[in-house]
Design a protein around this motif. Sequence first.
Motif: not given
Length: 66
Positions: A39-48
């Motif tokens: 979820v952190y990665n999604w919120c920071n545009g790192i991954k979907t």
Amino acid sequence: MSEREFNQIFSERLRYYLTKYEMTQLELSKLLGVGTTSVYNWCNGIKTPRTVSYTHLRAHETSQDL
């Protein structure tokens, strides 16, 4: 649209809905059964999210809008 652009747009929309529904990243991770790092990665545009997680996310959004 590049993957980076898509990730950025997705993260902006995800953060919007987290705020709208007053939900934390931890609460979302528990709801979807995924790790907090995801979820952190999604919120920071790192991954979907993968398709399965995305489907759960859309289902939750739809049920909240009723």
